[in-house]
Enzyme design. Structure first.
Site, PDB file in Angstrom:
ATOM      1  N   SER A  79       1.238  -1.364  -0.039  1.00  0.00           N
ATOM      2  CA  SER A  79      -0.071   0.111   0.111  1.00  0.00           C
ATOM      3  C   SER A  79       0.776   1.302  -0.214  1.00  0.00           C
ATOM      4  O   SER A  79       0.669   2.516  -1.057  1.00  0.00           O
ATOM      5  CB  SER A  79      -0.765   0.410   0.736  1.00  0.00           C
ATOM      6  N   HIS A 119      -2.759  -9.206   1.474  1.00  0.00           N
ATOM      7  CA  HIS A 119      -2.349  -7.098   2.651  1.00  0.00           C
ATOM      8  C   HIS A 119      -2.877  -7.723   3.242  1.00  0.00           C
ATOM      9  O   HIS A 119      -3.237  -7.850   4.561  1.00  0.00           O
ATOM     10  CB  HIS A 119      -1.981  -6.490   1.020  1.00  0.00           C
ATOM     11  N   HIS A 163       5.467 -13.201   6.147  1.00  0.00           N
ATOM     12  CA  HIS A 163       5.295 -12.098   6.597  1.00  0.00           C
ATOM     13  C   HIS A 163       7.242 -12.201   4.927  1.00  0.00           C
ATOM     14  O   HIS A 163       7.713 -12.774   5.500  1.00  0.00           O
ATOM     15  CB  HIS A 163       5.637 -10.880   7.630  1.00  0.00           C
ATOM     16  N   ARG A 195       3.430  -5.380  16.227  1.00  0.00           N
ATOM     17  CA  ARG A 195       1.707  -4.805  16.259  1.00  0.00           C
ATOM     18  C   ARG A 195       1.114  -6.350  16.424  1.00  0.00           C
ATOM     19  O   ARG A 195       0.070  -5.646  17.215  1.00  0.00           O
ATOM     20  CB  ARG A 195       1.411  -4.592  14.470  1.00  0.00           C
ATOM     21  N   ASP A 253      -2.360  -8.853  10.874  1.00  0.00           N
ATOM     22  CA  ASP A 253      -3.799  -9.154  10.758  1.00  0.00           C
ATOM     23  C   ASP A 253      -4.702 -10.224  11.698  1.00  0.00           C
ATOM     24  O   ASP A 253      -5.763 -10.581  11.773  1.00  0.00           O
ATOM     25  CB  ASP A 253      -4.230  -9.286   9.585  1.00  0.00           C
TER      26      ASP A 253
HETATM   27  N1  CMX Z   1       0.245 -20.033   4.681  1.00  0.00           N
HETATM   28  C1  CMX Z   1       0.676 -21.327   3.931  1.00  0.00           C
HETATM   29  N2  CMX Z   1       1.719 -20.708   3.340  1.00  0.00           N
HETATM   30  C2  CMX Z   1       2.215 -19.300   3.259  1.00  0.00           C
HETATM   31  C3  CMX Z   1       1.892 -18.607   4.056  1.00  0.00           C
HETATM   32  C4  CMX Z   1       1.164 -18.930   4.957  1.00  0.00           C
HETATM   33  N3  CMX Z   1       0.583 -17.589   5.501  1.00  0.00           N
HETATM   34  N4  CMX Z   1       3.253 -16.992   4.141  1.00  0.00           N
HETATM   35  C5  CMX Z   1       3.826 -17.894   3.104  1.00  0.00           C
HETATM   36  N5  CMX Z   1       3.144 -18.659   2.764  1.00  0.00           N
HETATM   37  C6  CMX Z   1       4.362 -19.371   1.344  1.00  0.00           C
HETATM   38  C7  CMX Z   1       3.806 -19.326   0.367  1.00  0.00           C
HETATM   39  O1  CMX Z   1       2.330 -18.946  -0.308  1.00  0.00           O
HETATM   40  C8  CMX Z   1       4.853 -19.520  -0.880  1.00  0.00           C
HETATM   41  O2  CMX Z   1       4.769 -20.567  -1.210  1.00  0.00           O
HETATM   42  P1  CMX Z   1       4.791 -20.672  -2.898  1.00  0.00           P
HETATM   43  O3  CMX Z   1       6.291 -21.316  -2.417  1.00  0.00           O
HETATM   44  O4  CMX Z   1       4.179 -22.370  -2.860  1.00  0.00           O
HETATM   45  O5  CMX Z   1       4.445 -20.419  -3.890  1.00  0.00           O
HETATM   46  C9  CMX Z   1       5.848 -19.998   0.563  1.00  0.00           C
HETATM   47  O6  CMX Z   1       5.546 -19.829   1.391  1.00  0.00           O
HETATM   48  C10 CMX Z   1       6.873 -18.644   0.610  1.00  0.00           C
HETATM   49  O7  CMX Z   1       6.264 -17.546   0.953  1.00  0.00           O
HETATM   50  P2  CMX Z   1       7.279 -15.871   1.928  1.00  0.00           P
HETATM   51  O8  CMX Z   1       8.466 -16.127   1.651  1.00  0.00           O
HETATM   52  O9  CMX Z   1       7.356 -16.916   3.541  1.00  0.00           O
HETATM   53  O10 CMX Z   1       6.674 -15.137   1.901  1.00  0.00           O
HETATM   54  P3  CMX Z   1       6.224 -14.265   1.067  1.00  0.00           P
HETATM   55  O11 CMX Z   1       7.144 -13.168   1.118  1.00  0.00           O
HETATM   56  O12 CMX Z   1       6.109 -15.152  -0.690  1.00  0.00           O
HETATM   57  O13 CMX Z   1       4.812 -14.053   0.620  1.00  0.00           O
HETATM   58  C11 CMX Z   1       2.757 -13.448   2.652  1.00  0.00           C
HETATM   59  C12 CMX Z   1       4.180 -12.919   2.270  1.00  0.00           C
HETATM   60  C13 CMX Z   1       2.452 -12.089   3.412  1.00  0.00           C
HETATM   61  C14 CMX Z   1       2.096 -13.022   1.494  1.00  0.00           C
HETATM   62  C15 CMX Z   1       2.825 -14.372   3.135  1.00  0.00           C
HETATM   63  O14 CMX Z   1       3.078 -15.441   4.062  1.00  0.00           O
HETATM   64  C16 CMX Z   1       0.332 -15.119   3.250  1.00  0.00           C
HETATM   65  O15 CMX Z   1       0.374 -14.994   1.999  1.00  0.00           O
HETATM   66  N6  CMX Z   1       0.549 -14.823   4.199  1.00  0.00           N
HETATM   67  C17 CMX Z   1      -1.094 -14.723   4.638  1.00  0.00           C
HETATM   68  C18 CMX Z   1      -1.914 -13.668   3.758  1.00  0.00           C
HETATM   69  C19 CMX Z   1      -1.335 -12.707   4.923  1.00  0.00           C
HETATM   70  O16 CMX Z   1      -1.258 -12.598   6.286  1.00  0.00           O
HETATM   71  N7  CMX Z   1      -1.085 -11.490   4.594  1.00  0.00           N
HETATM   72  C20 CMX Z   1      -1.012 -10.345   5.460  1.00  0.00           C
HETATM   73  C21 CMX Z   1       0.399 -10.233   5.858  1.00  0.00           C
HETATM   74  C22 CMX Z   1       0.686  -7.916   6.295  1.00  0.00           C
HETATM   75  C23 CMX Z   1       0.077  -7.134   6.245  1.00  0.00           C
HETATM   76  O17 CMX Z   1       0.490  -6.974   4.752  1.00  0.00           O
HETATM   77  O18 CMX Z   1      -1.210  -6.811   6.623  1.00  0.00           O
END
Ligand code: CMX
Length: 435
Positions: free
Chosen positions: A241, A271, A318, A327, A373
């Site tokens: 964002s 996000h 994250h 947070r 979150d």
């Molecule tokens: N549940 C399951 N799998 C997850 C995961 C979770 N909570 N977090 C990461 N992974 C997976 C990814 O999908 C990725 O899988 P693939 O290789 O199969 O595509 C792998 O683990 C590696 O990801 P990462 O490098 O650890 O995480 P990223 O930096 O790519 O992504 C984020 C970060 C937040 C998008 C991811 O952790 C996620 O999807 N979390 C759940 C959604 C969430 O809570 N978002 C809010 C974040 C905070 C905010 O911005 O408000």
């Protein structure tokens, strides 16, 4: 010129001079290389912009102008007789780098009250939308409808000098922040309370008044809103964002359009929308398991089922953090102090014990810990705010403080149009062959 604006101008002029000298002397310094993984992997960790208002450490978490959340809770002024920090104080800190006095924060509360002028056409535009339009869509439409009042756009059309860009950007940022609680609560009440709107109470501060206009009475919810709107405000410049708002702003779009762009980004489930996804996921778990007191084994089974369906566990993981999000911890501390007997809060705490080892066992998740979150929904439901599609709007109101303070800085420092380089996969293959 008001005191905050004057201070901001002094500080930003000084930093602009320093920045120019730094660039002149060290402009060619290597800041780290970019790997193929970075190029294909969402630019994680690539240093590519300057953002003054906050910085994120993977282990310590967010620091606003050098201060951690526990420090801010100690140092920022609160409402007399209350404990939680006033978000007004954080905005002041992010904008000028100084912890404000009580008097300065009170001035800012009054100033935002005076600037809280929403034109009739904004309410009319919102009233034409189907009430079940997602609240984030309504928010973005509401913000863009306010854009007709942009001082920056008006003065740009009149032929303003580059050196003055910071001035109407400050005015736009202050006016927009002032309007957001009223705009957001209008959306909440039209969507979920039959358009039964609540007039502002000018004896209250920015966050307290927001709580009041939402229609959730009681001092404790006002305190929660003060904390909530403080801790969600900023997370350095690379998050989606903030980065979107920065990118849009770099084209000299005004604060309204830049912020609206940023909020389209916040509305994605990876996000800011994750806060609604978390509580939805928890409600579905309760329904499936059939109890509001699930065992850890039952939660683990549900987590595994979510993963088996190819979905992420919302509220966990994250892109930068590698420890539980401070947070999340700040909200947990609030819950421990005020509502530890809530069954939903208890579930959130149990999930915290169950999820990290499961995510760790997958061997690919870089951060198995909860993010911001993971906790907020349980707190909001406790106070009767069950309409979770609204939760990201709360995040958005807070995020305005950080991204709009940052936009003021970008204008003052004269940061250029963002224009990174993209490559095709064919180019990558050729490049690799040429090595
Ligand atoms: N549940 C399951 N799998 C997850 C995961 C979770 N909570 N977090 C990461 N992974 C997976 C990814 O999908 C990725 O899988 P693939 O290789 O199969 O595509 C792998 O683990 C590696 O990801 P990462 O490098 O650890 O995480 P990223 O930096 O790519 O992504 C984020 C970060 C937040 C998008 C991811 O952790 C996620 O999807 N979390 C759940 C959604 C969430 O809570 N978002 C809010 C974040 C905070 C905010 O911005 O408000």
């Amino acid at each position: 010129m008001d005191l905050l604006k004057k201070k901001f101008h002094e500080k930003s002029s000084a930093l602009k001079a320093e920045m120019r000298a730094l660039l002149k002397e060290h402009g060619g310094t290597d800041m780290g290389s970019v790997t193929l993984k970075n190029v294909f992997g969402g630019m994680r960790g690539v240093k590519s912009m300057v953002y003054e208002t906050s910085a994120l450490d993977p282990v310590e978490g967010i620091r606003f102008r050098g201060y951690s959340i526990p420090q801010l809770k100690e140092l920022l002024p609160s409402r007399p007789g209350k404990k939680e920090p006033l978000p007004e104080g954080l905005f002041w800190l992010m904008l000028v780098g100084e912890i404000p006095t009580q008097e300065e924060v009170d001035w800012l509360s009054d100033e935002w009250e005076k600037r809280r002028i929403i034109p009739d056409h904004t309410f009319k535009v919102l009233d034409t939308l189907a009430p079940d339009t997602h609240p984030m869509t309504q928010l973005v439409i509401g913000i863009t409808s306010l854009q007709s009042r942009s001082e920056f756009s008006k003065r740009y059309a009149e032929g303003m000098s580059k050196n003055d860009y910071w001035d109407p950007t400050y005015e736009d940022a202050m006016n927009l922040i002032a309007c957001l609680p009223r705009l957001a609560s209008y959306i909440y009440r039209r969507s979920f309370h039959d358009g039964n709107h609540i007039e502002p109470d000018d004896s209250l501060d920015w966050a307290g008044n927001f709580a009041h206009m939402l229609g959730v009475e009681g001092d404790l919810f006002k305190e929660l809103m003060r904390l909530y709107l403080t801790i969600h405000a900023d997370h350095e410049g690379g998050n989606a964002s903030a980065h979107t708002a920065h990118l849009v702003g770099s084209t000299l779009s005004d604060a309204y359009l830049s912020f609206a762009g940023g909020m389209c980004s916040l509305a994605g489930p990876l996000h800011g929308l994750a806060n609604q996804e978390v509580i939805k996921w928890v409600f579905e778990m309760i329904e499936q398991i059939g109890t509001r007191n699930p065992t850890k084994e039952q939660i683990a089974e549900y987590v595994q089922q979510t993963l088996d369906q190819g979905k992420v566990i919302p509220g966990y993981g994250h892109a930068v953090l590698r420890q539980p999000d401070p947070r999340f911890t700040a909200q947990r501390v609030f819950a421990e102090e005020h509502l530890s007997d809530s069954d939903l809060v208890q579930i959130v705490w149990k999930i915290f014990e169950v999820v990290p080892p499961i995510l760790e066992s997958l061997g690919k998740v870089k951060n198995p810990w909860p993010n911001v979150d993971a906790h907020s929904g349980a707190l909001l439901v406790h106070f009767g705010m069950k309409e979770y599609s609204f939760y990201t709007v709360l995040f958005a109101v807070s995020r305005a403080l950080g991204v709009l303070a940052a936009l003021c800085w970008a204008r003052a420092l004269g940061t250029p149009l963002e224009r990174p380089k993209s490559v095709t996969t064919a180019w990558v293959k050729e490049y690799l062959k040429s090595l």
